[in-house]
Design a protein around this motif. Structure first.
Motif, mmCIF file in Angstrom:
data_model
loop_
_atom_site.group_PDB
_atom_site.id
_atom_site.type_symbol
_atom_site.label_atom_id
_atom_site.label_comp_id
_atom_site.label_asym_id
_atom_site.label_seq_id
_atom_site.Cartn_x
_atom_site.Cartn_y
_atom_site.Cartn_z
ATOM 1 N N GLY A 18 0.810 -1.202 0.000
ATOM 2 C CA GLY A 18 0.000 0.000 0.000
ATOM 3 C C GLY A 18 0.847 1.258 0.000
ATOM 4 N N VAL A 19 0.192 2.401 -0.254
ATOM 5 C CA VAL A 19 0.853 3.694 -0.374
ATOM 6 C C VAL A 19 0.321 4.622 0.708
ATOM 7 N N SER A 20 1.211 5.388 1.342
ATOM 8 C CA SER A 20 0.777 6.320 2.375
ATOM 9 C C SER A 20 0.117 7.541 1.748
ATOM 10 N N GLY A 21 -0.744 8.188 2.513
ATOM 11 C CA GLY A 21 -1.434 9.382 2.013
ATOM 12 C C GLY A 21 -2.729 9.019 1.322
ATOM 13 N N GLY A 22 -3.591 10.032 1.165
ATOM 14 C CA GLY A 22 -4.911 9.781 0.598
ATOM 15 C C GLY A 22 -5.051 10.158 -0.855
ATOM 16 N N ALA A 23 -3.953 10.551 -1.511
ATOM 17 C CA ALA A 23 -4.047 11.051 -2.875
ATOM 18 C C ALA A 23 -4.042 9.953 -3.923
ATOM 19 N N VAL A 24 -3.728 8.722 -3.521
ATOM 20 C CA VAL A 24 -3.617 7.613 -4.467
ATOM 21 C C VAL A 24 -4.853 6.729 -4.378
ATOM 22 N N ARG A 25 -5.414 6.394 -5.511
ATOM 23 C CA ARG A 25 -6.509 5.422 -5.535
ATOM 24 C C ARG A 25 -5.941 4.033 -5.259
ATOM 25 N N GLN A 26 -6.494 3.353 -4.246
ATOM 26 C CA GLN A 26 -5.941 2.067 -3.829
ATOM 27 C C GLN A 26 -7.029 1.020 -3.664
ATOM 28 N N ALA B 214 -3.002 2.130 -7.207
ATOM 29 C CA ALA B 214 -2.193 1.130 -6.512
ATOM 30 C C ALA B 214 -3.017 -0.067 -6.062
ATOM 31 N N ALA B 215 -2.499 -1.257 -6.346
ATOM 32 C CA ALA B 215 -3.093 -2.505 -5.860
ATOM 33 C C ALA B 215 -2.159 -3.088 -4.806
ATOM 34 N N ASP B 216 -2.653 -3.226 -3.588
ATOM 35 C CA ASP B 216 -1.855 -3.754 -2.483
ATOM 36 C C ASP B 216 -2.086 -5.261 -2.383
ATOM 37 N N VAL B 217 -1.059 -6.060 -2.680
ATOM 38 C CA VAL B 217 -1.195 -7.514 -2.630
ATOM 39 C C VAL B 217 -0.534 -8.095 -1.378
ATOM 40 N N TYR B 218 -0.118 -7.235 -0.448
ATOM 41 C CA TYR B 218 0.533 -7.688 0.778
ATOM 42 C C TYR B 218 -0.318 -7.438 2.020
ATOM 43 N N GLY B 219 -0.758 -6.194 2.235
ATOM 44 C CA GLY B 219 -1.513 -5.868 3.438
ATOM 45 C C GLY B 219 -0.754 -6.295 4.675
ATOM 46 N N SER B 220 -1.437 -6.991 5.570
ATOM 47 C CA SER B 220 -0.803 -7.522 6.781
ATOM 48 C C SER B 220 -0.706 -9.041 6.739
ATOM 49 N N ASP B 221 -0.888 -9.618 5.562
ATOM 50 C CA ASP B 221 -0.937 -11.071 5.393
ATOM 51 C C ASP B 221 0.475 -11.646 5.304
ATOM 52 N N PRO B 222 0.871 -12.553 6.201
ATOM 53 C CA PRO B 222 2.193 -13.178 6.096
ATOM 54 C C PRO B 222 2.387 -13.924 4.778
ATOM 55 N N ALA B 223 1.296 -14.342 4.157
ATOM 56 C CA ALA B 223 1.367 -15.029 2.864
ATOM 57 C C ALA B 223 0.997 -14.085 1.728
ATOM 58 N N GLY B 224 1.156 -12.780 1.963
ATOM 59 C CA GLY B 224 0.851 -11.811 0.915
ATOM 60 C C GLY B 224 1.801 -11.944 -0.261
ATOM 61 N N GLY B 225 1.383 -11.395 -1.398
ATOM 62 C CA GLY B 225 2.204 -11.474 -2.592
ATOM 63 C C GLY B 225 1.996 -12.740 -3.385
ATOM 64 N N GLY B 226 0.894 -13.442 -3.149
ATOM 65 C CA GLY B 226 0.632 -14.687 -3.855
ATOM 66 C C GLY B 226 0.185 -14.455 -5.289
ATOM 67 N N ALA B 227 0.305 -15.511 -6.087
ATOM 68 C CA ALA B 227 -0.053 -15.424 -7.506
ATOM 69 C C ALA B 227 -1.518 -15.058 -7.696
ATOM 70 N N VAL B 228 -2.410 -15.613 -6.871
ATOM 71 C CA VAL B 228 -3.836 -15.320 -7.008
ATOM 72 C C VAL B 228 -4.103 -13.843 -6.741
#
Length: 385
Positions: free
Chosen positions: A178-186, A218-232
């Motif tokens: 994710g990206v800090s600040g509110g100016a980016v569509r996420q 921005a598309a956040d594929v990590y968040g707080s997930d320890p298994a973030g960044g998966g292919a799905v």
């Protein structure tokens, strides 16, 4: 030289986090300039050092994930407890369910027409064994493999503002944290996402350096997930960006090949999307990096402040461009300027220039050089240290 070889091997073997605050597997950025001046020869002499770092990075993630990340049958990091089918049919699903697998989800990437199914593996079976068992029923079964960020940030000064990420310039997508600040569509594609990250915030800022006034999606594929960044998660993120008509997407993540991602990227490209990806930091002896190695993806390597390709830069099946990947600072999630190093930070500069001026002009701007592909892009987009 022997002393340098031992030093590099020790640094390369140091485990590193791959999630919320990613770090470069071999902390090469911390080496003295005297050693960096000779280290190209060191890497050629000891190509296993960076490969050891890649394996240690996987092992570190497994230890820190609380069992949510395990090894698949190829030794790669993957989400525990489930397998993935690409474009599954009823017969394949039925056969697996009869063998004890349970369907978690069966859907498609909206707008791209690529179907997939996630199935829970039978209780008490390791993922690698479950994959071998499942492939007796269907050859299209894979793991949800994890992709790692390919860069490092090191704090050097006080907080600053990171305004100006979104204005009225070209639209550039990114798949990262994710990206800090509110100016980016996420939009989030993992547990706890979108969540500001150091790596994602730096990537978004660099897009603005390559294309002033760029509008970042921005598309956040990590968040707080320890298994973030998966292919799905990455596949779903690409689908979301395609539905939003984002034409240029920067991906500073690396992982093994995956049939679902391959299909989704091809479908997005058929709709006109250009995907730009970093070649990673696992060294030339590592396996080819994906998604940079998929056909048609714009593969980018990084150079240091003296124009040398980063010694830790990975490889892809092809190379399109080089861009600055070290010797400058970018803001983290709290707005602090931090020194960066890695091919991660080269990819968004190339993506931004492609969005701003198009492929033809980028080729015209590119400066020829050894191992630069078509050339060095955006060499003056950042202030070098």
């Amino acid at each position: 030289m022997k002393r340098h070889l031992v030093t590099l091997a020790m640094i390369a073997a140091t485990p590193a986090s791959a999630q919320l605050v990613p770090s470069l597997p071999p902390r090469i950025g911390a080496l003295p300039e005297r050693l960096l001046n000779t280290v190209d020869g060191v890497v050629e002499t000891a190509p296993k050092a960076l490969e050891t770092a890649r394996l240690d990075r996987i092992a570190a993630l497994l230890r820190s994930s609380g069992g949510r990340v395990v090894r698949d049958d190829r030794g790669d990091a993957a989400r525990a407890g489930e397998v993935v089918l690409t474009d599954p049919n009823d017969a394949a699903i039925d056969a697996l369910e009869r063998d004890g697998f349970r369907t978690i989800e069966r859907t498609e990437i909206e707008g791209l027409g690529v179907g997939y199914a996630r199935l829970a593996i039978p209780a008490g079976i390791r993922l690698d064994h479950a994959l071998a068992r499942a492939r007796l029923r269907s050859p299209i079964v894979t793991a949800d493999v994890i992709h790692f960020r390919s860069g490092d940030l090191e704090a050097v000064s006080a907080a600053i503002a990171t305004a100006g990420l979104v204005q009225s310039g070209p639209v550039v997508g990114m798949i990262d944290g994710g990206v800090s600040g509110g100016a980016v569509r996420q939009q989030g594609f993992a547990t706890g996402a979108p969540r500001p990250s150091d790596h994602g915030s730096a990537i978004a800022w660099l897009i603005g350096r390559g294309a002033p006034g760029a509008r970042v999606v921005a598309a956040d594929v990590y968040g707080s997930d320890p298994a973030g960044g998966g292919a799905v998660a990455i596949a779903r993120a690409i689908g979301w960006l395609a539905r939003a008509d984002v034409g240029i997407v920067s991906i500073s993540l690396v992982g093994p090949p995956n049939p679902l991602l391959s299909r989704v990227i091809a479908a997005a490209q058929a709709r006109g999307m250009t995907i730009v990806a970093a070649v990673g930091n696992d060294g030339p002896a590592a396996p080819p990096a994906y998604p940079a190695s998929y056909p048609g993806v714009v593969a980018v390597t990084g150079v240091d402040a003296r124009g040398r390709v980063l010694i830790e830069a990975g490889r892809a099946s092809h190379l399109d461009y080089a861009a600055p990947g070290a010797g400058f600072a970018a803001p983290d999630a709290k707005g602090r300027m931090e020194v960066v190093r890695g091919t991660s930070f080269a990819a968004p500069l190339v993506a931004a220039r492609l969005a701003a001026v198009g492929r033809g002009q980028v080729d015209g701007e590119a400066v020829a050089g050894r191992r630069y592909g078509r050339g060095l892009v955006c060499g003056r987009c950042v202030q070098r240290r």
